[in-house]
Design an enzyme around this catalytic site. Structure first.
Site, PDB file in Angstrom:
ATOM      1  N   ASP A  73      -0.241   4.976   0.888  1.00 51.71           N
ATOM      2  CA  ASP A  73      -0.520   6.037   1.863  1.00 51.71           C
ATOM      3  C   ASP A  73      -0.295   5.577   3.295  1.00 51.71           C
ATOM      4  O   ASP A  73      -0.907   4.608   3.755  1.00 51.71           O
ATOM      5  CB  ASP A  73      -1.970   6.521   1.717  1.00 51.71           C
TER       6      ASP A  73
ATOM      7  N   ASP B 178       0.871  -1.166   0.000  1.00 50.80           N
ATOM      8  CA  ASP B 178       0.000   0.000   0.000  1.00 50.80           C
ATOM      9  C   ASP B 178       0.916   1.227   0.000  1.00 50.80           C
ATOM     10  O   ASP B 178       2.082   1.129   0.384  1.00 50.80           O
ATOM     11  CB  ASP B 178      -0.865  -0.050   1.272  1.00 50.80           C
TER      12      ASP B 178
END
Length: 298
Positions: A52, A50
């Site tokens: 963020d 991922d």
């Protein structure tokens, strides 16, 4: 005619699962494989990260939106109006599908009329000025560890694919999967293909990529900060929670997953949560896309 009636995939209202699958397949199809001609030393294992608050501090789409705002892509009033709507949905926690359908159909509406090449060129500048110094060294080192073992490494993010590719390329990763914005003849329509690459859609993207690339998911790894990514984390044999939210931290403990926290001290962690929440509201606003189409300055 509503944007839905013109939707390239026909059905006026896709259910959530169909939208996730469509978004996942679109992301996998668009996944950039930098070293497509090289055979990795360990071709059946890969790692999925991922972006963020996992690879990067804060929300990449927030940093992108801020950079585009500086370049007068949209007005402050437009983005704030959408931010409050999104924050309301998050706080109330219920999304009426009828109300959200229009926002989804015009997600990333603020880029409508701009060209793919324009966004890519500005994305390079915005990475340098607003993102490069926010990369977590610890997470980057973990990604490098997989590369050093001859495994491929992909980013899997709700951010637009164009910005995800730039981050992957700058970090020397294999490629990226992100939200795919519809474009015709190189010009954005302001709508998405399927849905944002979020939650279940990320798992669908990984499944589609695994099928295409011959990956053994039980030998793959995944890294995220958010309980929203449990579908992705639960899909692989080796999951790791990075800078986890409270729900993911407790789930990771129960499952015996690795946990790494690169935030320093409780105060920083608390500030990080506030920033993440604010960035989340604005990133949602950007995604909900400023259902606004006017005022494009070229």
């Amino acid at each position: 005619m509503t944007p839905h009636d013109r939707h390239p995939h026909g059905s006026r209202r896709l259910d959530l699962r169909q939208r996730s699958t469509l978004a996942g397949e679109a992301a996998a199809a668009a996944a950039e494989v930098e070293t497509a001609l090289d055979t990795p030393a360990d071709p059946t294992a890969a790692a999925f990260f991922d972006v963020d608050n996992t690879i990067m501090q804060g929300a990449s789409i927030f940093h992108l939106a801020r950079g585009l705002h500086r370049r007068e892509f949209f007005t402050t009033r437009e983005i704030l109006g959408a931010a409050w709507k999104q924050a309301y949905f998050r706080v109330v926690g219920v999304e009426d599908p009828e109300h959200v359908a229009e926002a989804r159909s015009s997600a990333l509406g603020f880029i409508a009329g701009h060209t793919v090449s324009e966004l890519e060129a500005l994305g390079e500048e915005i990475f340098d000025e607003g993102m490069a110094h926010r990369i977590w060294p610890g997470t980057r080192a973990m990604a490098q560890m997989h590369l050093d073992q001859g495994q491929r490494v992909w980013l899997v993010t709700a951010a637009p694919i164009e910005i995800a590719r730039i981050i992957a390329r700058r970090l020397g990763l294999t490629g990226a999967m992100g939200t795919v914005a519809e474009h015709v003849d190189g010009v954005y329509t302001g709508r998405l293909v399927g849905d944002m690459l979020h939650g279940p859609a990320k798992a669908e993207a990984i499944k589609a990529l695994a099928a295409r690339e011959g990956l053994d998911l039980s030998r793959c790894s995944a890294y995220s900060d958010s309980a929203n990514d449990l579908p992705m984390l639960s899909l692989v044999g080796d999951a790791c929670a990075i800078n986890p939210d409270a729900r993911l931290r407790s789930y990771a403990r129960q499952r015996g997953w690795r946990v790494r926290d690169y935030r320093t001290g409780r105060k920083a962690a608390r500030a990080g949560l506030v920033v993440a929440a604010a960035a989340g509201a604005v990133s949602g606003a950007v995604a909900a896309g400023a259902t606004v189409r006017g005022r494009h300055h070229h």
